[in-house]
Design a protein around this motif. Structure first.
Motif, PDB file in Angstrom:
ATOM      1  N   ASP A 415      25.182  34.321  11.372  1.00  0.00           N
ATOM      2  CA  ASP A 415      26.335  34.813  11.498  1.00  0.00           C
ATOM      3  C   ASP A 415      26.720  35.703  10.327  1.00  0.00           C
ATOM      4  OD1 ASP A 415      28.996  34.633  13.394  1.00  0.00           O
ATOM      5  OD2 ASP A 415      29.562  34.518  11.273  1.00  0.00           O
ATOM      6  N   PRO A 416      27.579  36.704  10.605  1.00  0.00           N
ATOM      7  CA  PRO A 416      27.904  37.416   9.481  1.00  0.00           C
ATOM      8  C   PRO A 416      28.861  36.955   8.413  1.00  0.00           C
ATOM      9  CG  PRO A 416      28.450  38.762  11.500  1.00  0.00           C
ATOM     10  CD  PRO A 416      27.990  37.532  11.816  1.00  0.00           C
ATOM     11  N   SER A 417      29.388  35.748   8.697  1.00  0.00           N
ATOM     12  CA  SER A 417      30.371  34.918   7.729  1.00  0.00           C
ATOM     13  C   SER A 417      29.465  34.377   6.711  1.00  0.00           C
ATOM     14  CB  SER A 417      31.084  33.905   8.532  1.00  0.00           C
ATOM     15  OG  SER A 417      30.339  32.988   9.289  1.00  0.00           O
ATOM     16  N   ALA A 418      28.004  34.000   6.946  1.00  0.00           N
ATOM     17  CA  ALA A 418      27.051  33.409   6.326  1.00  0.00           C
ATOM     18  C   ALA A 418      25.982  34.300   5.910  1.00  0.00           C
ATOM     19  CB  ALA A 418      26.488  32.318   7.049  1.00  0.00           C
ATOM     20  N   CYS A 419      26.392  35.617   5.612  1.00  0.00           N
ATOM     21  CA  CYS A 419      25.500  36.999   5.136  1.00  0.00           C
ATOM     22  C   CYS A 419      26.211  37.594   4.329  1.00  0.00           C
ATOM     23  CB  CYS A 419      24.731  37.197   6.341  1.00  0.00           C
ATOM     24  SG  CYS A 419      23.462  38.384   5.933  1.00  0.00           S
ATOM     25  N   ARG A 420      25.859  37.991   3.105  1.00  0.00           N
ATOM     26  CA  ARG A 420      26.237  39.030   2.267  1.00  0.00           C
ATOM     27  C   ARG A 420      24.998  39.422   1.519  1.00  0.00           C
ATOM     28  NH1 ARG A 420      29.672  34.739   2.379  1.00  0.00           N
ATOM     29  NH2 ARG A 420      28.338  33.460   1.107  1.00  0.00           N
ATOM     30  N   ALA A 421      25.313  40.719   0.713  1.00  0.00           N
ATOM     31  CA  ALA A 421      24.286  41.085   0.099  1.00  0.00           C
ATOM     32  C   ALA A 421      24.026  40.408  -1.283  1.00  0.00           C
ATOM     33  CB  ALA A 421      24.260  42.482  -0.430  1.00  0.00           C
ATOM     34  N   THR A 422      24.827  39.411  -1.622  1.00  0.00           N
ATOM     35  CA  THR A 422      24.782  38.373  -2.620  1.00  0.00           C
ATOM     36  C   THR A 422      24.273  36.979  -2.257  1.00  0.00           C
ATOM     37  OG1 THR A 422      27.018  37.798  -2.540  1.00  0.00           O
ATOM     38  CG2 THR A 422      26.337  39.479  -4.050  1.00  0.00           C
ATOM     39  N   PHE A 423      24.185  36.920  -0.800  1.00  0.00           N
ATOM     40  CA  PHE A 423      23.916  35.421  -0.132  1.00  0.00           C
ATOM     41  C   PHE A 423      22.574  35.268  -0.601  1.00  0.00           C
ATOM     42  CE2 PHE A 423      22.807  32.259   3.006  1.00  0.00           C
ATOM     43  CZ  PHE A 423      23.917  31.429   2.780  1.00  0.00           C
ATOM     44  N   ARG A 424      22.168  33.677  -0.898  1.00  0.00           N
ATOM     45  CA  ARG A 424      21.161  33.392  -1.233  1.00  0.00           C
ATOM     46  C   ARG A 424      20.587  32.236  -0.385  1.00  0.00           C
ATOM     47  NH1 ARG A 424      21.135  31.622  -7.418  1.00  0.00           N
ATOM     48  NH2 ARG A 424      18.998  32.227  -7.335  1.00  0.00           N
ATOM     49  N   ASN A 425      19.520  32.240   0.263  1.00  0.00           N
ATOM     50  CA  ASN A 425      18.688  31.321   1.256  1.00  0.00           C
ATOM     51  C   ASN A 425      17.574  30.715   0.294  1.00  0.00           C
ATOM     52  OD1 ASN A 425      18.548  29.613   3.281  1.00  0.00           O
ATOM     53  ND2 ASN A 425      17.773  30.964   4.653  1.00  0.00           N
ATOM     54  N   TRP A 426      17.191  29.472   0.545  1.00  0.00           N
ATOM     55  CA  TRP A 426      15.844  29.103   0.031  1.00  0.00           C
ATOM     56  C   TRP A 426      15.236  28.214   0.803  1.00  0.00           C
ATOM     57  CZ3 TRP A 426      20.874  27.689  -1.065  1.00  0.00           C
ATOM     58  CH2 TRP A 426      21.308  26.538  -0.842  1.00  0.00           C
ATOM     59  N   ASP A 427      13.883  28.290   0.611  1.00  0.00           N
ATOM     60  CA  ASP A 427      13.121  27.061   1.468  1.00  0.00           C
ATOM     61  C   ASP A 427      11.803  26.986   0.756  1.00  0.00           C
ATOM     62  OD1 ASP A 427      12.377  25.141   3.458  1.00  0.00           O
ATOM     63  OD2 ASP A 427      13.292  26.318   4.885  1.00  0.00           O
ATOM     64  N   PHE A 428      10.977  25.940   1.221  1.00  0.00           N
ATOM     65  CA  PHE A 428       9.784  25.648   0.740  1.00  0.00           C
ATOM     66  C   PHE A 428       8.836  26.871   0.861  1.00  0.00           C
ATOM     67  CE2 PHE A 428      10.943  21.216   1.330  1.00  0.00           C
ATOM     68  CZ  PHE A 428      10.824  20.766  -0.034  1.00  0.00           C
ATOM     69  N   PRO A 429       7.768  27.129   0.184  1.00  0.00           N
ATOM     70  CA  PRO A 429       6.879  28.505   0.670  1.00  0.00           C
ATOM     71  C   PRO A 429       6.151  28.121   1.883  1.00  0.00           C
ATOM     72  CG  PRO A 429       6.281  27.340  -1.408  1.00  0.00           C
ATOM     73  CD  PRO A 429       7.605  26.673  -1.308  1.00  0.00           C
ATOM     74  N   ILE A 430       6.128  26.800   2.266  1.00  0.00           N
ATOM     75  CA  ILE A 430       5.160  26.725   3.386  1.00  0.00           C
ATOM     76  C   ILE A 430       5.926  26.797   4.713  1.00  0.00           C
ATOM     77  CG2 ILE A 430       3.677  25.123   2.103  1.00  0.00           C
ATOM     78  CD1 ILE A 430       4.812  22.792   3.688  1.00  0.00           C
ATOM     79  N   ARG A 431       7.158  27.260   4.751  1.00  0.00           N
ATOM     80  CA  ARG A 431       7.953  27.136   5.803  1.00  0.00           C
ATOM     81  C   ARG A 431       7.863  28.033   6.843  1.00  0.00           C
ATOM     82  NH1 ARG A 431       7.403  22.181   5.811  1.00  0.00           N
ATOM     83  NH2 ARG A 431       9.137  20.787   5.041  1.00  0.00           N
ATOM     84  N   ARG A 432       7.618  28.072   8.037  1.00  0.00           N
ATOM     85  CA  ARG A 432       7.433  28.969   8.981  1.00  0.00           C
ATOM     86  C   ARG A 432       8.246  29.143  10.063  1.00  0.00           C
ATOM     87  NH1 ARG A 432       1.469  30.662  10.516  1.00  0.00           N
ATOM     88  NH2 ARG A 432       1.332  28.975  11.638  1.00  0.00           N
ATOM     89  N   GLN A 433       9.199  27.933  10.434  1.00  0.00           N
ATOM     90  CA  GLN A 433       9.805  27.882  11.420  1.00  0.00           C
ATOM     91  C   GLN A 433      11.379  28.819  11.293  1.00  0.00           C
ATOM     92  OE1 GLN A 433      10.111  25.475   9.414  1.00  0.00           O
ATOM     93  NE2 GLN A 433      12.125  24.909   9.083  1.00  0.00           N
ATOM     94  N   ILE A 434      11.692  29.111  10.125  1.00  0.00           N
ATOM     95  CA  ILE A 434      12.767  29.947   9.981  1.00  0.00           C
ATOM     96  C   ILE A 434      12.644  31.185  10.243  1.00  0.00           C
ATOM     97  CG2 ILE A 434      13.854  28.470   8.263  1.00  0.00           C
ATOM     98  CD1 ILE A 434      12.352  30.093   6.120  1.00  0.00           C
ATOM     99  N   PHE A 435      13.616  31.860  10.610  1.00  0.00           N
ATOM    100  CA  PHE A 435      13.421  33.574  11.018  1.00  0.00           C
ATOM    101  C   PHE A 435      13.211  34.374   9.963  1.00  0.00           C
ATOM    102  CE2 PHE A 435      16.475  31.211  13.955  1.00  0.00           C
ATOM    103  CZ  PHE A 435      15.457  31.199  14.985  1.00  0.00           C
ATOM    104  N   ALA A 436      11.908  34.168   9.413  1.00  0.00           N
ATOM    105  CA  ALA A 436      11.552  35.131   8.104  1.00  0.00           C
ATOM    106  C   ALA A 436      10.396  35.924   8.145  1.00  0.00           C
ATOM    107  CB  ALA A 436      11.276  34.028   7.017  1.00  0.00           C
TER     108      ALA A 436
END
Ligand code: AVJ
Ligand code: FE
Length: 450
Positions: A415-436
């Motif tokens: 959602d736009p409310s949870a997205c900015r050009a400063t916004f940081r997301n993180w996950d384990f480097p093995i994760r594939r189920q996220i929309f990455a």
């Protein structure tokens, strides 16, 4: 001023307008939650579709529980609706794989619970001053709760993508205007830029404070890596060639038996298909590659003679304006996202073709830095200089270190409310189920500097 400057700045709103804005954002998040939990029957709400994910009904009540903890008990100073279930909906007390065996609220109870919390929250919102405490200033804690609900909505969307029972999800395909001919890469010149923010009212603690950073010149892909690009890596034996992979990446490739992105399958004549929210669709050559882990992204980049961008490189590419030297809120300017600028907000259930959304490009001409797919970086998740926990260590601080890699930019499911050009997301480097997905970069040489 650009043409895309329409912005809701919570810090600039009078208190009544701010209350209206907050109520609107809470309602928008709740409508999405209702859609995501109303899309399947009771069995699919309580069942576990993957050990990586919670049952949908856990996310549902957890959303209400966080809202109760922060907005009813803390801000409102009230007793709360259910003080006996905090432990069940504490993400740290229960691993995702164990959540189905907890004494969870039923789907009907969860729906009723989140509604009761929300009814009382709207009462608190109208009765409590927003000025005074840092927690409520500019409506921060309401913004945090809105983002929390939207983040779990994206997580629930990922659960829908994993499920193999129940009805498929459907949404119109993106129909974005496309840039004509784009250069393969863009040069970001050496120099300082402002990273992070100290002024964005609803920015979370890990995005703060703003700080100046000097980066050497680098080249970055104009668009995310496409399925066609990625298929060339597959066809060249990328998954069978250890030298493209880091030692950890290769070990994981072997252990997990990776041969293609998650949800991909090949038919008898060799064409690739992918399962998308319950429907088998062709792997579209011009769409950004989706559902790869950081190890796959890094291996592709090495094969291409390149590397993943670092987190500061990706933020500079997205925000730095060479004319003013200032960092923008978004690649297109300071205005909030619109459907013409980026593929966000679950309006579509897939990324748009690479080169889409030319109006959303950065000043240097880098496309799709917001929306479509989260982008893996080469950077682990750490605090900025001057970082302060606010308001609780379990949002960011406990994840700092070398275990998690940063993703940037948001996906079609963010959602736009949870997205900015400063916004940081993180996950384990093995994760594939996220929309990455990802794009690649390379350091510039002396020949690139005028
Ligand atoms: C920022 C997406 C990694 O989902 O684990 C949700 C957000 N924090 N509830 C996550 C979050 C607490 C978080 N991510
Ligand atoms: Fe949560």
């Amino acid at each position: 001023m650009t043409a895309f400057d329409s912005r809701v700045d919570p810090a600039a709103l009078a208190e009544e307008a701010l209350r209206d804005h907050i109520a609107g954002e809470l309602t928008r998040a709740r409508e999405r939650t209702q859609w995501l939990t109303g899309a399947v029957d009771e069995a699919d709400l309580v069942g576990q579709h993957s050990p990586l994910m919670s049952p949908l009904v856990w996310d549902h009540a957890h959303i209400g529980n966080q809202e109760e903890i922060w907005l009813l008990r803390d801000v409102g100073g009230r007793a709360g609706v259910r003080t006996d279930i905090d432990q069940i909906y504490d993400a740290f007390a229960n691993a995702r794989a164990d959540r189905p065996s907890l004494p969870l609220l039923s789907p009907t109870q969860a729906r009723r619970y989140v509604r009761q919390v929300r009814d009382e929250v709207l009462d608190v919102l109208s009765a409590t001053p927003l000025a005074g405490r840092r927690l409520t200033r500019n409506g921060f804690v309401y913004g945090m709760v809105v983002q929390h609900e939207q983040q779990h909505d994206e997580t629930m969307l990922a659960t829908h993508q994993l499920r193999r029972t129940g009805p498929p999800l459907q949404a119109p395909a993106p129909v974005a205007e496309r840039s004509a001919r784009l250069p393969a890469e863009v040069l970001v010149p050496a120099g300082e830029f402002d990273m992070g923010t100290s002024t964005e009212a609803w920015a979370l603690d890990n995005e703060r404070p703003a700080h100046r950073l000097e980066l050497p010149a680098f080249w970055i892909d104009t668009v995310p890596v496409s399925n066609a690009d990625y298929l060339a890596f597959l066809a060249d034996g990328g998954y069978a060639t250890p030298r493209w992979w880091t030692p950890d990446g290769w070990a994981y490739r072997q252990r997990a038996g990776l041969t293609a992105p998650l949800f991909w399958q090949q038919d008898a004549v060799g064409s690739w298909w992918r399962r998308s929210f319950g429907t088998l669709v062709p792997v579209e050559p011009e769409e950004p590659v989706l559902h790869v882990c950081q190890h796959e992204a890094a291996a592709y980049a090495a094969w291409a003679g390149r590397r993943l961008p670092t987190e500061p490189e990706l933020e500079k590419a997205a925000r730095w304006d060479p004319v003013t030297g200032r960092s923008r809120r978004y690649p297109w300017g300071d205005g909030d996202p619109t459907p013409e600028l980026a593929n966000l907000g679950q309006r579509h259930l897939r990324p748009a073709r690479v080169g889409s959304y030319p109006a959303g490009a950065s000043p240097l001409g880098v496309h799709q830095l917001i929306g479509d797919v989260w982008e893996w970086t080469a950077s682990t998740f750490g605090p900025y200089p001057g970082f302060e926990v606010f308001p609780y260590p379990e949002y960011s601080k406990v994840f700092f270190g070398t275990d998690y890699y940063v993703l940037r930019g948001g996906s079609f499911g963010t959602d736009p409310s949870a997205c900015r050009a400063t916004f940081r997301n993180w996950d384990f480097p093995i994760r594939r189920q996220i929309f990455a997905g990802f794009r690649t970069a390379r350091s510039a040489g002396p020949e690139d500097t005028p």
